[in-house]
Design an enzyme around this catalytic site. Structure first.
Site, PDB file in Angstrom:
ATOM      1  N   CYS A 150       7.554   3.810  -6.387  1.00 22.89           N
ATOM      2  CA  CYS A 150       6.511   5.054  -5.583  1.00 22.89           C
ATOM      3  C   CYS A 150       5.170   5.280  -6.063  1.00 22.89           C
ATOM      4  CB  CYS A 150       7.285   6.374  -5.462  1.00 22.89           C
ATOM      5  SG  CYS A 150       6.685   7.585  -4.775  1.00 22.89           S
ATOM      6  N   ASP A 208      11.234   1.637  -5.287  1.00 23.83           N
ATOM      7  CA  ASP A 208      11.682   1.319  -3.342  1.00 23.83           C
ATOM      8  C   ASP A 208      12.130  -0.095  -3.109  1.00 23.83           C
ATOM      9  OD1 ASP A 208      10.419   3.865  -2.779  1.00 23.83           O
ATOM     10  OD2 ASP A 208       8.637   3.099  -2.794  1.00 23.83           O
TER      11      ASP A 208
END
Length: 282
Positions: free
Chosen positions: A190, A197
């Site tokens: 992120c 992620d």
């Protein structure tokens, strides 16, 4: 770190900050992030983008009250057009959806129209929304990315910092090939919180053959890279187009869900049609 991580446009985001959860409808909770933040450094201009595509969102935690106060649940499917001024920041999307929880709506279509209106306003672009009852999706099989998986290579990797160096001279021969390559090793972080992620990526192209080892090394170099999902996909598309110069190119990533949402961006310069069935990790 991305060059725009400290941009003033990101300063007002609730992402990475302690927030209160509201359970009555509040459209102001939605927050957008200008797509220009990552497009400008890549030399991508809104009036001359080398791709089309959408950001596909799946909403797994969507609930509201009907007119009599009985809770309703649905799975939502949202498609946000690539031409929108903003992408939708995911934590704000989650907080916004929570605000439906104790709000009464007359019918399902009112919910759909509300979502479509608010998301379009925030994104400043075209958004489509579909809502599904659970029995419409029960028994739906787990999908998979068609193509050749490039993950099982016997190679040594010791660099996890993003670089395009691996794509230099990554094509070989003059023969034009048409193939689809898949990797489940995509991991980025992120932009704001640096939380991981996890995603799977499908790359479909027509052109000189791309070296699979170099491509895998390039994808693994995202492991310490901080950018939103949509930005990573556009960066990958742009890098492959620039260094490998395929005639046709499509890049599609499906990320694992967080906060009841998954994000699945795709970009293409051909007639690519993405599969919207969730993958095994979703």
């Amino acid at each position: 770190m991305s060059s725009y991580a400290n941009h003033q446009a990101l300063a007002g985001l609730t992402l990475g900050k302690s927030t209160d959860y509201r359970d009555t409808y509040d459209a102001s909770l939605l927050q957008g992030v200008p797509r220009s933040l990552n497009r400008d450094p890549l030399g991508l201009k809104a009036d001359n983008l080398p791709f089309h595509g959408t950001d596909i969102w799946t909403l797994y935690e969507l609930s509201w009250l009907n007119a009599k106060g009985l809770p309703q649940v649905a799975v939502g499917h949202v498609e946000l057009d690539y031409t929108s001024v903003n992408l939708i920041e995911s934590k704000s999307f989650k907080l916004y959806l929570n605000s439906f929880n104790q709000t009464r709506f007359n019918n399902w279509d009112e919910v759909r129209q509300t979502l479509e209106r608010d998301l379009s306003t925030c994104a400043q672009g075209k958004v489509s929304v579909a809502l599904y009852r659970l029995d419409e999706l029960e028994g739906q099989p787990i999908g998979h990315f068609n193509g050749t998986c490039i993950d099982d290579q016997d190679i040594t990797i010791d660099n996890y910092e993003f670089t395009t160096d691996y794509l230099e001279n990554a094509t070989s021969g003059e023969k034009v090939v048409e193939e689809t390559l898949v990797s489940h090793l995509l991991k980025s972080n992120c932009l704001i919180t640096h939380q991981p992620d996890w995603g799977s990526i499908q790359i479909q192209y027509r052109g000189r053959q791309i070296d699979r080892e170099k491509l895998l090394r390039y994808l693994v170099s995202f492991r310490h890279h901080n950018e939103f999902h949509e930005q990573c996909v556009e960066r990958i598309f742009n890098d492959l187009l620039r260094f490998c110069q395929p005639e046709k190119l499509s890049v599609y990533a499906r990320y694992t869900r967080r906060g009841g949402l998954d994000i699945n961006p795709w970009r293409s310069n051909s007639d690519f049609v993405p599969s919207t069935t969730r993958l095994v990790r979703q």
